[in-house]
Design a protein around this motif. Structure first.
Motif, PDB file in Angstrom:
ATOM      1  N   UNK A  43     -24.604  51.636 -24.135  1.00 32.01           N
ATOM      2  CA  UNK A  43     -25.230  51.332 -22.844  1.00 32.01           C
ATOM      3  C   UNK A  43     -26.740  51.308 -23.015  1.00 32.01           C
ATOM      4  N   UNK A  44     -27.440  50.820 -21.996  1.00 30.71           N
ATOM      5  CA  UNK A  44     -28.894  50.669 -22.053  1.00 30.71           C
ATOM      6  C   UNK A  44     -29.563  51.419 -20.918  1.00 30.71           C
ATOM      7  N   UNK A  45     -30.809  51.787 -21.128  1.00 33.07           N
ATOM      8  CA  UNK A  45     -31.586  52.455 -20.081  1.00 33.07           C
ATOM      9  C   UNK A  45     -31.596  51.598 -18.819  1.00 33.07           C
ATOM     10  N   UNK A  46     -31.392  52.245 -17.682  1.00 34.70           N
ATOM     11  CA  UNK A  46     -31.366  51.565 -16.389  1.00 34.70           C
ATOM     12  C   UNK A  46     -29.977  51.137 -15.957  1.00 34.70           C
ATOM     13  N   UNK A  47     -29.034  51.145 -16.878  1.00 35.38           N
ATOM     14  CA  UNK A  47     -27.666  50.711 -16.572  1.00 35.38           C
ATOM     15  C   UNK A  47     -26.917  51.786 -15.792  1.00 35.38           C
TER      16      UNK A  47
END
Length: 102
Positions: free
Chosen positions: A59-63
């Motif tokens: 996953x990615x930051x902000x998700x």
């Protein structure tokens, strides 16, 4: 808290939340591939879960993530002595024993 696990063991989000930090970072000394998930305010406390030393983060930051969603795989990155799942819980910006919350 470190849980014995082979490298590549799936790690799932423990609750709905928003990813604050994800992937290889120098922000956290020795953490390797890290994942921080903010779960918002629960029972009057801001809760965040933290996973270090992952072999990969999915996953990615902000998700946004949902409880039970596959988010990472355990590993041996950063300052680590072997494959494991490193798990922390933070309440109101301070680390607390995860066993009290599990």
């Amino acid at each position: 808290m470190d849980f014995g696990a082979q490298c590549g063991t799936p790690i799932y989000a423990p609750a709905d939340g928003t990813v604050r930090l994800a992937g290889q970072t120098t922000v956290v000394w020795g953490g390797g591939n890290v994942l921080w998930i903010s779960h918002g305010v629960i029972a009057g406390n801001a809760l965040m879960t933290v996973f270090y030393h992952n072999s990969s983060v999915l996953v990615s930051a902000g998700q946004s993530v949902k409880r039970g969603q596959l988010v990472a795989y355990s590993g041996n990155t950063g300052n680590s002595t072997g494959c494991h799942a490193h798990f922390e819980t933070w309440l109101n910006g301070a680390p607390v024993d995860p066993m009290a919350l599990l």
